[in-house]
Design a protein around this motif. Structure first.
Motif, short mmCIF file in Angstrom:
data_model
loop_
_atom_site.label_atom_id
_atom_site.label_comp_id
_atom_site.label_asym_id
_atom_site.label_seq_id
_atom_site.Cartn_x
_atom_site.Cartn_y
_atom_site.Cartn_z
N THR B 19 -16.21 -0.47 1.06
CA THR B 19 -15.81 -1.70 1.30
C THR B 19 -14.30 -2.06 0.46
O THR B 19 -13.30 -2.49 1.04
N PRO B 20 -14.11 -1.44 -0.81
CA PRO B 20 -12.85 -1.65 -1.27
C PRO B 20 -11.74 -1.07 -0.74
O PRO B 20 -10.61 -1.77 -0.52
N LEU B 21 -12.22 0.13 0.00
CA LEU B 21 -11.08 0.96 0.68
C LEU B 21 -10.67 0.25 1.89
O LEU B 21 -9.53 -0.08 2.50
N LEU B 22 -11.63 -0.65 2.47
CA LEU B 22 -11.68 -1.06 3.67
C LEU B 22 -10.83 -2.46 3.65
O LEU B 22 -9.94 -2.87 4.35
N ARG B 23 -11.17 -2.98 2.36
CA ARG B 23 -10.45 -4.56 2.25
C ARG B 23 -9.08 -4.33 1.47
O ARG B 23 -8.07 -4.93 1.91
N GLY B 24 -8.89 -3.19 0.77
CA GLY B 24 -7.73 -3.06 0.02
C GLY B 24 -6.95 -1.92 0.18
O GLY B 24 -5.61 -1.77 -0.27
N GLY B 25 -7.60 -0.81 0.82
CA GLY B 25 -6.99 0.35 0.81
C GLY B 25 -5.97 0.47 1.76
O GLY B 25 -5.19 1.25 1.56
N MET B 28 -3.06 0.23 -0.02
CA MET B 28 -2.54 1.43 -0.81
C MET B 28 -1.65 2.46 0.08
O MET B 28 -1.01 2.92 -0.34
N ILE B 29 -2.26 2.65 1.37
CA ILE B 29 -1.57 3.52 2.29
C ILE B 29 -0.35 2.95 2.43
O ILE B 29 0.49 3.56 2.82
N ALA B 30 -0.18 1.64 2.89
CA ALA B 30 1.25 1.20 3.23
C ALA B 30 2.18 1.41 1.88
O ALA B 30 3.20 1.72 2.18
N ILE B 31 1.76 1.24 0.84
CA ILE B 31 2.50 1.57 -0.57
C ILE B 31 2.87 2.96 -0.61
O ILE B 31 4.16 3.47 -0.86
N ALA B 32 1.90 3.72 -0.46
CA ALA B 32 2.11 5.15 -0.22
C ALA B 32 3.22 5.54 0.66
O ALA B 32 4.22 6.36 0.54
#
Lengths: 179, 568
Positions: B19-25, B28-32
């Motif tokens: 869930t955390p990865l799908l909701r906010g992950g 993170m990928i965008a920032i990376a």
């Protein structure tokens, strides 16, 4: 479960005949709102009318031409006509507590009749503006799940409004339905 | 993920671990990606040594390298990553839900805790949304809608298979039925008895047994991705409307917006050819893009449309890549509108929209507003959908009401129509403009060019009103309005004869009271009038004990339909 009594009961409209163009789905006696509400409505109309008139005169302050005052003058005329009609308009507001629903009417030129089943009421609101409070009146608002129901009975004496609210809540509870 | 019976046991449970990865992950990928794009030159330099010097004075990497702060910088980065992971883990730990016999509850938040509770008998619909990326990893979002704007409970994310079964379980609890989950309802996700001839999923290989055969994780993902939106074990195949992609595209292209665009194009063309002002063409280009994206979006979201009856209401599914499919329990539909665009007339195509309590101001999957129940369909499709939507309202006894509502006006078709003098206001439609009141439903028919029929179940209407302004009074006319919960459907009909309007208003008010007193749909299966477990089948005969249809509005102002003496 006797409905609370409310002040004046009078019939001001002409009796409708089968050929009458006027809308009258439920002929008979209506509970009327307090005549004191005329004062409240008059003062309210006056204040808003004067504010509108003044606001429309602002352009004239910058361009000193007589025709710049036309919107303001129109607003003043509208205000005077509205003021003259206030007593009749207030007398045209009426409601009736039927077995299973509340019937409400208002308007002379633009007539509106609404029927709200007791079981559909979600909440009953009493609100009092400063003017209404000064003459001991309150406003009763019925809220259903439909925003367009929009049923507000103004100009009820405060004790009548409270009795009516308690009565409505009680009958609504016995006829509670889903949404 | 645990079994459904364990999830709906009245204890607190956690969501899908991803869930955390799908909701906010994704953020993170965008920032990376952003960081990578900015450091592109430096990474290139590392890989392919060359003579490259940053032109700016301020370069954080340069600064770090010069002052031997690499270890510190790495530690900081590591710290941030760990912090994010810790927050994600903590938010997952703190986010839990509970499904009891009376309500659904969700607790979440780390610093600011929220606890939301919804009563089961107030559920307006349960939606399962599978956005593309969660869908790829086998997760789904369960949205439980209750009455009120944005008053929904979200369980995001759950395992894809468990979401379906959990919905069936919640609906079964909400229905008030005492039945245990039979293996046609809750066990359906696990049990896959495929019907290869099922029309439920046009274009998809209808072989849901595949996930069980292919035992690898990848195989299961692929199987879920391609599985039909509606489980064949749940959907009654004969009731499913088949959405033809060609018809969908054609109907979208033949809509009013395209018509307006063509008109605009003609005007622009005339301007260019007559005035010689090619500037006008510049206005066309963005319009073409706008219209194109609008049309494509409409078509893509309506693809793979399905509708079917389930034991707990009608289930509507949409979407090609991101999918959403929603179950609407019986008695949750407050108004239905069947409308036709002008250009659809030759093909006899119609659109069905509904009003429902508990709208989400956020749109459903891929921007689809979840009030369009049938994007496009023939008259037969519409009739089938209506029977699914209003199973208790429409039946054999008032089928002709709907049929007449979609046709040209005819003498004695059950509708009280405007008098001839209303032609001043309703130039073409005064013959069609009318209302028909049945015991179970009020039908408002209007429009000759853009035809529309609105059906409001009397058990759902909130209040009724009649209006008359000076213009209508001069013509001895009045307007009728039925108030329902907010939505795209507006239940009003204007320009009726005054006496007709008064009579219909009176009868409508009485019918609403009678219908509300016999309505039990908030616990749709708990009522003894219907045997538990029986599905509200399409077109079923009215439940035993109900009075025969009373026909049209009874004459006489104060006539009241006899109220069912059964207590609420």
């Amino acid at each position: 479960m006797t409905p609370p009594s409310t002040g004046a009961r009078a019939s001001v409209e002409p009796v409708s005949t089968p050929e009458s163009p006027r809308l009258d789905p439920a002929p008979g006696d209506w509970r009327r709102v307090s005549p004191r509400y005329i004062v409240v409505d008059l003062v309210g109309t006056l204040i808003s009318g004067l504010l509108t008139t003044a606001a429309l005169a602002v352009p004239w302050w910058f361009v000193r031409e007589w025709w710049m005052l036309l919107p303001s003058a129109v607003s003043a005329v509208v205000m005077v006509v509205t003021l003259a009609l206030v007593p009749r308009r207030v007398r045209a507001i009426g409601y009736r507590l039927r077995d299973d629903d509340l019937l409400f009417r208002r308007g002379i030129l633009f007539q509106r009749f609404a029927a709200v089943p007791y079981g559909r009421m979600q909440l009953v609101d009493i609100s009092r503006g400063p003017l209404a409070r000064a003459v001991g009146l309150a406003e009763l608002k019925l809220v259903t799940a439909a925003a367009s129901s929009n049923l507000t009975i103004p100009g009820l004496p405060i004790e009548d409004a409270e009795a009516l609210r308690d009565h409505l809540v009680a009958v609504a509870e016995t006829r509670r339905a889903g949404l | 993920m645990a079994d459904v019976d364990d999830l709906a046991d009245g204890e607190w449970h956690r969501l899908h671990p991803l869930t955390p990865l799908l909701r906010g992950g994704l953020v993170m990928i965008a920032i990376a990606g952003f960081v990578f794009a900015n450091l592109r030159e430096r990474i290139l330099e590392l890989l392919i040594p060359g003579d490259y010097a940053p032109d700016g004075d301020y370069d954080p990497i340069q600064l770090i390298l010069e002052r031997n702060l690499v270890a510190v910088a790495l530690a900081v980065v590591l710290g941030i990553v760990l912090l994010v992971i810790a927050i994600g883990w903590l938010s997952w730990r703190m986010h839990s839900f509970r499904i009891g016999a009376e309500s659904v509850e969700v607790r979440r938040g780390i610093l600011f805790r929220t606890h939301r509770q919804a009563r089961l008998d107030r559920i307006q619909g349960i939606n399962i949304v599978r956005p593309l990326i969660p869908r790829l990893v086998g997760a789904a979002r369960l949205e439980i809608t209750v009455a009120g704007d944005d008053a929904n409970i979200q369980l995001a994310y759950l395992g894809s298979a468990v979401a379906d079964a959990l919905r069936a379980r919640i609906l079964q609890l909400a229905s008030g039925a005492q039945r245990r989950p039979v293996d046609g309802v809750a066990g359906a996700a696990a049990r896959a008895t495929a019907d290869p001839a099922s029309p439920a999923a046009p274009g998809a290989p209808s072989d849901p047994a595949a996930p069980l055969v292919l035992d690898s994780v990848v195989g299961r993902r692929v199987g879920e991705f391609l599985a039909p939106e509606l489980d064949p074990a749940l959907a009654a195949p004969e009731s499913v409307v088949r959405m033809d992609p060609g018809r969908l595209v054609a109907s979208t292209v033949l809509s009013t917006s395209t018509l307006m665009f063509v008109v605009f194009l003609v005007i622009a063309g005339v301007l260019v050819s007559v005035g010689g002002a090619p500037v006008a063409l510049f206005g066309v280009v963005p319009l073409v893009f706008g219209l194109g994206s609008f049309l494509v979006r409409r078509i893509v979201t309506s693809l793979r449309y399905t509708i079917a009856a389930t034991p707990d209401g009608v289930r509507v599914g949409f979407g090609l890549l991101s999918t959403s499919n929603e179950t609407l329990p019986p008695g949750r539909i407050h108004a239905v509108s069947i409308s036709q665009e002008l250009l659809w007339r030759p093909f006899d195509w119609w659109q069905v929209r509904i009003n429902r309590a508990g709208r989400s101001t956020r749109n459903g999957a891929a921007g689809r507003q979840n009030t369009t129940v049938l994007p496009i369909g023939t008259r037969d499709d519409v009739l089938r959908v209506l029977e699914l939507l209003l199973p208790d309202t429409l039946g054999e006894h008032n089928r002709d009401l709907v049929a007449a509502g979609l046709k040209r006006a005819a003498q004695d078709d059950g509708y009280t129509v405007s008098p001839r003098r209303a032609a001043v206001l309703r130039w073409f439609s005064w013959r069609r403009n009318g209302v028909a009141l049945h015991r179970d439903a009020i039908a408002l028919r209007r429009g000759a060019i853009w035809r529309e029929l609105v059906i409001v179940p009397t058990a759902r209407m909130q209040s009724a009103a009649v209006h008359q302004g000076p213009l209508l009074r001069a013509l001895r006319l009045a307007a009728l309005r039925v108030h329902t919960v907010a939505g795209p459907v507006s239940a009003h009909v204007g320009a009726l004869d005054v006496r007709d309007a008064e009579r219909v208003f009176d009868d409508t008010a009485a019918a609403a009271i009678a219908a509300a007193s016999t309505d039990h749909s908030h616990r749709w299966a708990g009522h003894s009038g219907r045997s538990a477990g029986e599905a509200p089948r399409a077109g079923a005969a009215p439940p035993a004990g109900e009075a025969p249809p009373t026909g049209n509005a009874p004459p006489g102002g104060s006539a009241r339909p006899p109220a069912d003496p059964e207590p609420a």
